[in-house]
Scaffold this active site. Structure first.
Site, PDB file in Angstrom:
ATOM      1  CD  GLU A  44      32.947  46.573  37.828  1.00 59.45           C
ATOM      2  OE1 GLU A  44      33.303  47.003  38.942  1.00 59.45           O
ATOM      3  OE2 GLU A  44      33.766  46.101  36.992  1.00 59.45           O
ATOM      4  CE  LYS A 110      35.094  45.962  42.290  1.00 58.59           C
ATOM      5  NZ  LYS A 110      35.448  46.837  41.140  1.00 58.59           N
ATOM      6  CB  CYS A 144      35.236  43.683  38.598  1.00 59.71           C
ATOM      7  SG  CYS A 144      36.456  43.986  37.288  1.00 59.71           S
TER       8      CYS A 144
END
Length: 257
Positions: A44, A110, A144
């Site tokens: 990331e 995300k 994540c």
């Protein structure tokens, strides 16, 4: 005919707020892989580190990194994926690009911004899941914090590989380990997590634990040091597991709002 995908998991440190240095660093790693790969996975925000102040970096750096990914994918004949801080339309997103060897690309923003660090204050949240077809596999990319939300990653679209890139700190790495395995088992899919290593200026330490799990939760690769891990996933193995254990047939139906 057997369908396999060879994957390189790049578990690396990251130069803080130094996109050019990171591009140079990852160029060297990718050009000098010790084994053949179809797909290279970077962590990331691999070009900056997990920054909550992306405005301190030139807004053009996101496009520079995307162009770098396209050029390197074309050169090496490998797909390259990882997320970066990307500026578009007046705001930043934590955007994962999946660049194919022909230079075409798809992206995922995300969904779950990390409120504990104030990510929602600097980045707009994504609104849709993405399924990428590559090398005979259907790949669902995530980033994540998305790992903590099983409904968002539920296998409702017959994907084969669930992929997470991360900057997941050492104090909570046991959750990372447990959730990666759980996502593989509950979705009857391969699950890969690629985390960074090292420290950042905010005092966070990262100890890797990049890994790949198969559809039954068996760990295929794992590491706690700075290195590239290699794994080969098999469509035949996945199909056989799903046909023998038809757990996905009994999954709950739902609609995401």
């Amino acid at each position: 005919m057997e369908t396999n995908l060879k994957i390189a998991l790049v578990q690396s440190s990251i130069f803080w707020h130094q996109p050019e240095e990171n591009r140079t660093h990852f160029t060297e790693i990718i050009r000098n892989l010790t084994r053949a790969a179809d797909l290279v996975i970077l962590p990331e925000m691999f070009s900056t580190g997990f920054t909550m102040t992306p405005s301190e970096i030139d807004q053009k750096e996101g496009n520079k990194t995307l162009e770098w990914m396209k050029s390197l994918a074309l050169e090496t004949k490998m797909a390259i994926t990882g997320s970066i801080a990307f500026f578009e339309g007046g705001s930043y997103t934590n955007r994962l690009f999946f660049v194919k060897p022909n230079g075409s690309f798809e992206y995922y923003d995300k969904r779950h911004t990390f409120t504990l660090a104030g990510e929602q204050l600097s980045y707009s949240a994504g609104k849709k899941r993405v399924i990428i077809d590559y090398g005979g596999f259907r790949i669902c990319p995530m980033i994540c914090y998305d790992l903590r939300f099983p409904v968002w990653s539920r296998n409702t679209e017959a994907y084969d590989l669930l992929l997470f890139v991360a900057n997941w700190p050492q104090p909570r790495v046991s959750a990372w380990d447990a959730l990666l395995r759980a996502r593989a088992i509950e979705n009857m899919a391969y699950c890969i997590g690629v985390n960074r290593i090292g420290n950042d200026p905010n005092g966070h330490n990262y100890n890797g634990h990049s890994a790949c799990y198969d559809a039954l939760g068996e760990q295929l690769v794992f590491s706690e040091k700075e290195e590239v891990l290699f794994v080969e996933i098999s469509k035949t193995h996945l199909t056989e597991a799903r046909e023998k254990l038809r757990f996905l047939d009994d999954r709950d139906s739902f609609i995401l709002q």
